[in-house]
Each structure stands twice: as structure tokens, then as C-alpha cells.
Design a protein around this motif. Structure first.
Motif, PDB file in Angstrom:
ATOM      1  N   GLY A  68       0.817  -1.219   0.000  1.00 22.42           N
ATOM      2  CA  GLY A  68       0.000   0.000   0.000  1.00 22.42           C
ATOM      3  C   GLY A  68       0.845   1.261   0.000  1.00 22.42           C
ATOM      4  O   GLY A  68       0.334   2.358  -0.171  1.00 22.42           O
ATOM      5  N   GLU A  92      -8.057   2.466   0.580  1.00 20.68           N
ATOM      6  CA  GLU A  92      -7.513   3.206  -0.559  1.00 20.68           C
ATOM      7  C   GLU A  92      -8.060   4.628  -0.550  1.00 20.68           C
ATOM      8  O   GLU A  92      -8.799   5.049  -1.441  1.00 20.68           O
ATOM      9  CB  GLU A  92      -7.860   2.500  -1.870  1.00 20.68           C
ATOM     10  CG  GLU A  92      -6.919   2.906  -2.981  1.00 20.68           C
ATOM     11  CD  GLU A  92      -7.013   1.979  -4.180  1.00 20.68           C
ATOM     12  OE1 GLU A  92      -8.122   1.661  -4.604  1.00 20.68           O
ATOM     13  OE2 GLU A  92      -5.950   1.577  -4.692  1.00 20.68           O
ATOM     14  N   LEU A 114      -6.247   6.857  -6.835  1.00 21.53           N
ATOM     15  CA  LEU A 114      -5.772   5.475  -6.853  1.00 21.53           C
ATOM     16  C   LEU A 114      -6.922   4.478  -6.854  1.00 21.53           C
ATOM     17  O   LEU A 114      -7.900   4.632  -6.125  1.00 21.53           O
ATOM     18  CB  LEU A 114      -4.863   5.198  -5.655  1.00 21.53           C
ATOM     19  CG  LEU A 114      -3.646   6.109  -5.518  1.00 21.53           C
ATOM     20  CD1 LEU A 114      -2.742   5.594  -4.422  1.00 21.53           C
ATOM     21  CD2 LEU A 114      -2.893   6.211  -6.825  1.00 21.53           C
ATOM     22  N   CYS A 139      -5.963   0.863  -7.708  1.00 16.52           N
ATOM     23  CA  CYS A 139      -5.398  -0.476  -7.914  1.00 16.52           C
ATOM     24  C   CYS A 139      -5.936  -1.467  -6.886  1.00 16.52           C
ATOM     25  O   CYS A 139      -6.303  -2.589  -7.233  1.00 16.52           O
ATOM     26  CB  CYS A 139      -3.875  -0.431  -7.919  1.00 16.52           C
ATOM     27  SG  CYS A 139      -3.128   0.377  -6.528  1.00 16.52           S
ATOM     28  N   ASP A 140      -6.049  -1.051  -5.623  1.00 15.80           N
ATOM     29  CA  ASP A 140      -6.574  -1.971  -4.605  1.00 15.80           C
ATOM     30  C   ASP A 140      -8.040  -2.295  -4.886  1.00 15.80           C
ATOM     31  O   ASP A 140      -8.493  -3.426  -4.686  1.00 15.80           O
ATOM     32  CB  ASP A 140      -6.452  -1.353  -3.204  1.00 15.80           C
ATOM     33  CG  ASP A 140      -5.022  -1.389  -2.694  1.00 15.80           C
ATOM     34  OD1 ASP A 140      -4.181  -2.039  -3.362  1.00 15.80           O
ATOM     35  OD2 ASP A 140      -4.739  -0.772  -1.658  1.00 15.80           O
ATOM     36  N   ASN A 142      -2.451  -4.482   4.018  1.00 13.57           N
ATOM     37  CA  ASN A 142      -3.122  -3.923   2.849  1.00 13.57           C
ATOM     38  C   ASN A 142      -3.744  -5.045   2.014  1.00 13.57           C
ATOM     39  O   ASN A 142      -3.173  -6.133   1.918  1.00 13.57           O
ATOM     40  CB  ASN A 142      -2.065  -3.135   2.054  1.00 13.57           C
ATOM     41  CG  ASN A 142      -2.543  -2.753   0.690  1.00 13.57           C
ATOM     42  OD1 ASN A 142      -2.270  -3.441  -0.269  1.00 13.57           O
ATOM     43  ND2 ASN A 142      -3.282  -1.668   0.616  1.00 13.57           N
ATOM     44  N   GLY A 196      -3.949  -5.372  -1.141  1.00 13.71           N
ATOM     45  CA  GLY A 196      -3.073  -5.735  -2.254  1.00 13.71           C
ATOM     46  C   GLY A 196      -2.023  -6.735  -1.807  1.00 13.71           C
ATOM     47  O   GLY A 196      -1.725  -7.715  -2.495  1.00 13.71           O
ATOM     48  N   ARG A 237       3.437  -5.659 -10.097  1.00  9.17           N
ATOM     49  CA  ARG A 237       2.367  -5.104  -9.297  1.00  9.17           C
ATOM     50  C   ARG A 237       1.433  -4.258 -10.172  1.00  9.17           C
ATOM     51  O   ARG A 237       1.783  -3.911 -11.296  1.00  9.17           O
ATOM     52  CB  ARG A 237       2.908  -4.270  -8.144  1.00  9.17           C
ATOM     53  CG  ARG A 237       3.571  -2.975  -8.553  1.00  9.17           C
ATOM     54  CD  ARG A 237       3.489  -2.001  -7.392  1.00  9.17           C
ATOM     55  NE  ARG A 237       2.103  -1.687  -7.101  1.00  9.17           N
ATOM     56  CZ  ARG A 237       1.596  -1.558  -5.875  1.00  9.17           C
ATOM     57  NH1 ARG A 237       2.361  -1.686  -4.839  1.00  9.17           N
ATOM     58  NH2 ARG A 237       0.318  -1.273  -5.709  1.00  9.17           N
ATOM     59  N   VAL A 280      -0.278  -0.842 -10.987  1.00 11.14           N
ATOM     60  CA  VAL A 280      -0.042   0.584 -10.756  1.00 11.14           C
ATOM     61  C   VAL A 280      -1.176   1.358 -11.416  1.00 11.14           C
ATOM     62  O   VAL A 280      -1.467   1.150 -12.598  1.00 11.14           O
ATOM     63  CB  VAL A 280       1.304   1.026 -11.367  1.00 11.14           C
ATOM     64  CG1 VAL A 280       1.525   2.516 -11.166  1.00 11.14           C
ATOM     65  CG2 VAL A 280       2.451   0.235 -10.765  1.00 11.14           C
ATOM     66  N   ASN A 298      -5.355   0.866 -14.869  1.00 12.04           N
ATOM     67  CA  ASN A 298      -4.688   0.093 -13.838  1.00 12.04           C
ATOM     68  C   ASN A 298      -3.800  -0.904 -14.549  1.00 12.04           C
ATOM     69  O   ASN A 298      -4.290  -1.854 -15.159  1.00 12.04           O
ATOM     70  CB  ASN A 298      -5.722  -0.615 -12.965  1.00 12.04           C
ATOM     71  CG  ASN A 298      -6.671   0.388 -12.342  1.00 12.04           C
ATOM     72  OD1 ASN A 298      -6.269   1.197 -11.522  1.00 12.04           O
ATOM     73  ND2 ASN A 298      -7.934   0.356 -12.763  1.00 12.04           N
ATOM     74  N   SER A 358       1.991   2.486  -5.598  1.00  7.49           N
ATOM     75  CA  SER A 358       0.640   2.092  -5.960  1.00  7.49           C
ATOM     76  C   SER A 358       0.079   2.902  -7.110  1.00  7.49           C
ATOM     77  O   SER A 358      -0.896   2.500  -7.734  1.00  7.49           O
ATOM     78  CB  SER A 358      -0.273   2.233  -4.748  1.00  7.49           C
ATOM     79  OG  SER A 358       0.002   3.443  -4.089  1.00  7.49           O
TER      80      SER A 358
END
Lengths: 443, 345
Positions: free
Chosen positions: A139, A166, A171, A173-174, A267, A269, A287, A289, A301, A349
Motif C-alpha cells: 500500500g 484506498e 488510486l 489499484c486496490d 493492505n 493488495g 504489481r 499501478v 490500472n 501504488s
């Protein structure tokens, strides 16, 4: 929805998440050169295990953990080690990095793995496997995950929290990970529950992502020990201490770890990656981003290998001609970069590009403090930023730390965000902290 | 691809409310109060408002120039000072005296301390306190509202020659055929003659008094507008009014003939104007949440104590000035409790 005890104060910035929250995670092609800093985590840097010219396969460990508070590093792609040298990173100073030349046309199958039968692993083995995967807080904290799985023996951890807030604007991504990989997330939670020996697990998600709450709930069994909770959307809800307060109504005392009050926070993620990688014994090599902001033509994403230069990502997403500032991380706590050649690291992230004429880039006149008290009402740590700001203006850094709890500030930036006089409060506090650190080191 | 990048420290987002906007909105909230005042008292108040505001603006730019600072005239705060000052003066207050008050307000109340953000007391009240001491007669000479000729002629004292005593307004009042106007405000009537004024007149402002303090309803509406835009700390007016009730209610219950009832206390005199627009001045009120309550209750209680037990009929001005002076002290005694150091779960 009923919220029992939400944390006090905080701010409500516009979230801009609609730019990317409907866009599925997309894998980008590989770049030709990856830059892999040896220190992508808090703790000791990894120790290099490869030599220049050596061929490595995707997933192969290329640097080892140096002690307990450290993690190994894996090759994100099949290729040849070019050299090991000092390179600029997002944090500023040049740090030692492994430069990996990626073979073009390689199938990029993960060739290196070490499968585990996760059902039979003991707690110790799980912790070891997490360290071996090179897992850190994805995170943004970058703290080695396995360390948090081994709290001090006097701390009696009874609850695991999965942080799906998040709360940073832009953001997503999560959010996408929760929507697309709920099964991995749940597997990860169950593994860590076993390692920590806790029954209770709560997933906290801000209520601007109710679709994620729904999908995860559908994947849970009826009498599951894991529960999903929506929490109000409010910055910085995703800060560990704030989330614990909102979900469990427990307060972490200053300068303590959450484990001291029986909580461990991870987190989502990170948990999803653990759930995905651990059964195969793979390492963290790529990962998601979020690339977003008004200066980006195709926000999205993107799934990229760790070590991909920022420039490569922005080339693929496309930036407008008026793009003016590149922020790594979210806009509230992320840092703007001077060079686009810095690499994506494990804990990065997102990437937000602002345009030249963005209202947030406008240089506004700073007024004297008018003591409106908005910063006091915004500070989630319940400090007095107005007073700290006045002390900072007269360089009374020690008074700030001793009498006004400067070190409890975790630099969320809420005070600067609300200040109508445009006083750079949190920026002052960073300077004050670093001056104090230097003084203690000298003394 | 090359991006000309700006390097900044986070946060990179900013709530777009600035000092100018806050101050401008306070001015908006004051407009209805001014308009009602002009409607009730006529041209004299219009001239009074213009005089104080212009003098304040001129004084501000003069002091900025003298101290080699960039002009701060455009931040609107000085307009608030000018308008508020006029609203606290009697409608027929001589213009030259009001110019003196405005000059002192800016010079002594603000510029001396270093301008916006550094002043210790509310500048408008500093100016008023000065003329209260300097011109005690003029500042207690009241005129009734809704005089028939208010839009065609000025109250005679308005155009008093500079440095001269104000022209007496008795003859003019007789001519305007106001029956039995004693020149006393509702509070003076209550205090010295135990004559009470109907609450409906207090609410709408159909009474004599300082030009802007008479209509509680319009003042409250302005306060509500600001509080809804979060540009006014609602706790301050509420605390001041609560403080006033806390003292006046037991007294009234003790002896209803000697002491006014709390509702009268709230609606009469400058309490409402002071609570909504002056005590709430951000610069001179505490920053801490607990401090704000202490400060506002203190002002409300002190106001009533001065009114009922002091020699003056009105105590809001001194109560607020005193509150202003002790607000840094209150702030330092009421530092917020850091997260996680409170009671255990």
C-alpha cells in the motif's frame, strides 16, 4: 449503513476515482531494461546474489534478505544482468540497483517456483514463505510483511485487519484487485490468520467501493470468521491507526505498534499477492499501478514488472502536452519526481500526472495564519497544526517535538489541504522532523 | 517524451477555500444587516457605512505603505472591519468621529500588531472602544427607527463639523413628531425604568440602538449563511448566547421585576451582532475546540454581568475585547488530546 465509532477529524478531498475504477487491470508489454533497487523496503537492503553478465529466469531470486527485517528480490523477467550500479530512485538519492536487460521475445513464463502445500504449512513456515516471497506492504509503507506476522511475544494479537480503504484520491489499484481477485485476497487472509493464530479478521473498505464489499461477501462462507465492513469515505481512513479506530474502536497509543493493542493490519493488495504467490512459492515480481490524473491520455490500472521505469509506463498511457507534474503514489502523500527514469518499486501504488493549469498547481499567495482552526479540526492525530506551524516559522523545532507532539504527525497532509492561508504546514513539519533527527544523531 | 516537472512536496491537492473567500463571504453576510439598517434609520447610516469603510481602506493602504508591506487591501478583511464598526455606532453618529474611529480601528487595532492574523483584538471593537471613551455623549445619543423623513434628510448630528460637538437632535426629533421618544434603548429602559420592550420589536429591529444591532433575525440569518458554508464557527455564537442565558436565567427566576428575562437579554443590545459577527472573528478567537467553548461562554457570561451589575447599559464590547485578549491563554491551556492518549477502549 451504521458506523459505530469513526475516527475524528479528517478531510474530504474529491476522489477522482471514476477515471479508472471501471477499468480492468491490464498487463503492459515488458520494457527492455529493468532497474531494481536493492532497498525497496524498510529495513536492511537485500544482498546481491548475481554477477554482471549472468543470465536469470523470471522469478529467480537475485538478492537475499539481509537479516530478519529485510526481504529478498526476484528477477521480474528473463534476461541478463547488465550491472549493479547507483541509480536515481523516487526517494531522491542514488541507491544501488541491479540493472536487468530483458530478453526480447521471451515467453515470460514464470520459470522459477517452489510450490508449497499451503494446507500443511506451520505458522513458522508460512512466515518464512512470506519472507522468501519478498513481500512488503504494497500500500505504500513497504514494511516487510513477515515482520508484522511475528509480533513481540508480549503483544496478544486477536484481530487481523485487511485495509481496503484506498483513501488517496485517484488510486484504484486496490479496488480493482478486490474486484478481480477476491479469492486470492481471502486465501491470503486465511494464511495470515493461521500464521498469527487469530480467528477474527475484518476487511475494511471505504463506502465509495461498495461493489468490492459485495463481491468479497459473496466469496465468503456463511459462518466465516472473516467479515467485510464498509467504513465512511474520509481521508485518511486508510491510515492504520484511523482504520483500527473506525472498525474496532481501539486507539493505538503514540509511538506504539498496532500489535500492542491486539491488531495487525495488512493492505488488501499485499494479502491478495500472498494468496496468489505463496501456493506456488513465487516472489513479488510485478504489481498493479494506477496511472491517472488530468495529464494522462489513457488512465488505467496497469500490471507491470517491478523495476519498470516511470517513463515507460507514461509512454504507454500517454501524457498530454500540458502535463506538468508527475506524482508517485497518491496526491495527498506521494512525492513528485524530477526524473522519469526512476523505477516502479514494490510499494508504488500509483502515478498521478497533473497539468500545467491545474488549480492545484496554482501558486497561491500565502497569508499569515488567521487562526481559523480548520487544521485543528482536520488533524486525525488531534494535534494542533496551527501552533506547530507558528513554532516552525520561528524554527523552534525542539519545542514542537517536546510540547506539541510533532513526532505523532504521520504527514497525511490534511492540515495543508484545508489551510485557507496556504501555509505549507505539513511541509514545515517534515523539515522540523528531519532537523530534529539530525540533531539527535549529532548528539 | 519529456515533461517539464514541478517538484513539490505533498499534499498536491488543495481545498479551494482561501482567506479572501472567507472574508468576502462575511461581507456578503453583512450586507442584509447593512441594508436593514439603512432601511430603518435612513441616509445617515448609509453615509456612516461609507465613511467607516472608506476610511478603513485608506488607513490600511497607508499603513501598508508605511511598513513597506504589499497592500493587503484586497483580502476583504478590512471591509469587514469598516462595516462592522459602522454597525456598532449610533445611527446619527457624527461622520468625522466615525472616521476617527475607523482610523484608530485599523491603526491601533490591526496595523500596530502587524496586520491580518497578528491582531490581538477585533479591530472594529478597538475603534469603537476608542470613541466610546473619547465621545461618550455622541455614542449614547440614539435615534428612533422609521422616522418618516429618514430618506430625505439626515439626522442633524451626522454632519457635525469636524472637531465640534455634535449638533443636538432634540429639536429634530420633536419636528419628526415621534411621540414620547425618550432617546433610550430597550436596554436602558429595562435597566433604569423597568419598562420592557415587546420581543417582536426586538426580533425585527423596530427599536432604537446602534445602527446594525437592532434586528436579531437578520443577524441570525447572516450567521446561518456563514455557518452553513463553514466559514463561521457555529460554536461561538451558540456559546456566547448560552453563556448569557446561564447567568440571566437564575437571576430572572430569583427576581423577575429587577432582572430581565433571558430572551430579552439575548435579543436586546449588541449581543446578537457581537456573538455572530465579532466574537467569531477567527483571528482573535482560540483555535482549540475546547478553548472555543470556554471563550464563547466567558464572553456571554461577562456581557450579562457587565449589563446587570456594571455602570454601563451594554457590555458586549468589553466582554468580547476581554475574551480576545485571553484567547491565546485559553488556547494554550486547552491543547487537544493527542490521538491514542485518551481513555482506553
Amino acid at each position: 449503513m451504521f458506523y459505530s465509532k469513526i475516527f475524528k477529524h479528517g478531510v474530504h478531498p474529491q476522489d477522482f476515482k471514476a477515471l479508472t475504477n471501471q477499468l480492468p487491470i491490464r498487463r503492459l508489454p515488458f520494457t527492455s531494461t529493468l532497474i531494481l533497487p536493492l532497498s525497496q523496503h524498510a529495513g536492511k537492503p537485500s544482498t546481491v546474489q548475481v554477477k554482471p553478465g549472468q543470465e536469470v529466469v523470471r522469478g529467480q531470486p537475485i538478492a537475499d534478505a539481509d537479516g530478519f527485517v529485510s526481504v529478498p528480490l526476484h528477477a521480474p523477467a528473463t534476461g541478463k544482468i547488465k550491472n549493479i550500479s547507483l541509480m536515481p530512485t523516487a526517494r531522491g538519492p542514488k541507491t544501488p540497483c541491479i540493472i536487468l536487460h530483458v530478453y526480447p521475445g521471451s515467453t515470460q513464463q514464470e520459470l522459477y517456483q517452489n510450490p508449497h502445500d499451503i494446507e500443511s504449512l506451520s505458522a513458522e513456515e508460512i512466515i518464512q514463505a512470506v519472507q522468501d516471497s519478498g513481500m512488503v506492504g504494497l500500500g505504500g509503507a513497504a514494511f516487510p510483511t513477515h515482520v508484522k506476522m511475528k509480533p513481540p511475544p508480549e503483544h496478544n494479537v486477536d484481530t487481523l485487519l485487511a485495509n481496503g480503504c484506498e483513501c488517496e484520491p485517484y488510486l484504484t489499484c486496490d479496488h480493482r484487485i478486490m474486484l478481480e481477485q477476491p479469492q486470492h485476497l481471502i486465501t491470503g487472509i486465511r494464511l495470515i490468520q493461521r500464521a498469527l493464530g487469530v480467528n477474527k479478521a475484518v476487511i475494511g473498505i471505504e463506502d465509495n467501493k461498495l461493489d468490492a464489499v459485495k463481491i468479497i461477501s459473496e466469496h465468503l462462507e456463511t459462518n466465516d470468521q472473516i467479515r467485510v465492513h464498509a467504513v465512511p469515505t474520509k481521508y485518511p481512513q486508510g491510515a492504520e491507526k484511523m482504520l483500527i479506530k473506525s472498525l474496532l474502536n481501539r486507539s493505538v497509543p503514540p509511538a506504539s505498534f498496532p500489535s500492542s493493542i491486539g491488531v495487525s493490519v495488512f493492505n488488501v493488495g499485499t494479502l491478495a499477492q500472498i494468496g496468489e504467490l505463496l501456493p506456488h512459492g513465487r516472489g513479488v515480481i510485478e504489481r498493479v499501478v494506477t496511472v491517472s490524473g488530468p495529464g494522462v491520455k489513457n488512465p488505467g490500472n496497469y500490471l507491470v514488472p517491478v523495476g519498470t521505469p516511470v517513463r515507460f509506463l507514461l509512454d504507454h498511457a500517454g501524457v498530454t502536452t500540458r502535463a506538468h507534474e508527475v506524482i508517485l503514489g497518491g496526491p495527498m502523500m506521494g512525492m513528485s519526481v524530477s526524473s522519469l527514469d526512476v523505477p516502479v518499486t514494490k510499494a508504488m501504488s500509483g502515478m498521478v500526472v497533473l497539468e500545467q493549469d491545474d488549480p492545484d498547481l496554482k501558486k497561491s499567495q500565502a497569508h499569515p495564519c488567521i487562526r481559523c482552526g480548520w487544521c485543528v479540526e482536520a488533524c486525525p492525530m488531534q494535534l494542533n497544526p496551527a501552533m506547530l506551524g507558528m513554532l516552525a516559522a520561528s524554527s523552534e523545532y525542539e519545542t514542537m517535538a517536546e510540547d506539541y507532539h510533532l513526532n505523532d504527525c504521520f504527514e497525511c497532509g490534511s492540515c495543508s489541504y484545508v489551510c485557507p492561508s496556504n501555509i505549507p504546514l505539513v511541509q514545515y513539519f517534515r523539515i522540523a522532523k528531519s532537523v530534529n533527527r539530525d540533531r539527535t544523531e549529532v548528539a | 517524451m519529456n515533461i517539464k516537472t514541478d517538484l513539490r512536496s505533498s499534499p498536491h491537492l488543495k481545498q479551494n477555500i482561501t482567506v479572501e473567500q472567507i472574508m468576502r463571504n462575511v461581507v456578503y453576510a453583512l450586507f442584509p444587516v447593512c441594508a436593514w439598517s439603512i432601511y430603518a434609520f435612513g441616509l445617515s447610516v448609509f453615509l456612516l457605512l461609507i465613511t467607516t469603510t472608506l476610511t478603513c481602506l485608506l488607513a490600511e493602504s497607508l499603513f501598508c505603505r508605511l511598513s513597506d508591506k504589499p497592500s493587503s487591501v484586497n483580502d476583504w478583511s478590512i471591509v469587514i472591519t469598516g462595516l462592522l464598526l459602522a454597525l456598532t455606532l449610533p445611527p446619527g453618529f457624527p461622520l468625522w468621529m466615525s472616521a476617527v474611529a475607523a482610523f484608530v480601528a485599523v491603526g491601533l487595532g490591526k496595523a500596530l500588531f502587524g496586520g491580518l492574523g497578528y491582531n490581538v483584538m477585533n479591530p472594529a471593537l478597538v475603534g469603537r472602544a476608542f470613541v466610546q471613551a473619547a465621545f461618550p455623549v455622541a455614542i449614547t445619543t440614539w435615534t428612533p427607527p422609521f422616522v418618516a423623513t429618514r430618506f430625505s434628510e439626515l439626522i442633524p448630528s451626522t454632519l457635525t463639523t469636524p472637531f465640534m460637538k455634535p449638533v443636538p437632535i432634540g429639536d429634530w426629533l420633536d419636528m419628526s413628531s415621534i411621540d414620547a421618544f425618550t432617546g433610550a434603548t430597550p436596554m436602558a429602559l429595562q435597566k433604569f425604568e423597568q419598562i420592557s420592550t415587546p420581543l417582536s420589536e426586538l426580533l425585527t429591529g423596530a427599536v432604537s440602538g446602534s445602527s446594525g444591532e437592532t434586528s436579531a433575525l437578520i443577524i441570525l440569518a447572516g450567521g446561518l449563511y456563514l455557518a452553513m458554508r463553514r466559514m463561521l464557527d457555529w460554536r461561538i455564537p451558540v456559546g456566547v448566547l448560552m453563556g448569557a442565558v446561564v447567568i440571566s436565567l437564575p437571576l430572572c427566576m430569583l427576581d423577575g421585576t429587577l432582572y430581565p428575562d433571558p430572551l430579552f437579554v439575548l435579543l436586546s443590545g449588541g449581543l446578537m451582532l457581537g456573538a455572530v459577527f465579532m466574537a467569531s472573528d477567527m483571528v482573535v478567537s482560540p483555535v482549540t475546540p475546547l478553548g472555543v467553548w470556554i471563550y464563547s461562554l466567558f464572553i456571554g457570561m461577562l456581557t450579562v454581568v457587565i449589563r446587570l451589575f456594571g455602570g454601563l447599559t451594554e457590555g458586549v464590547m468589553y466582554a468580547i475585547l476581554l475574551g480576545n485578549v485571553i484567547s491565546p491563554l485559553i488556547s494554550s491551556f486547552t491543547q487537544p488530546r493527542v490521538f491514542g492518549t485518551g481513555r482506553k477502549p
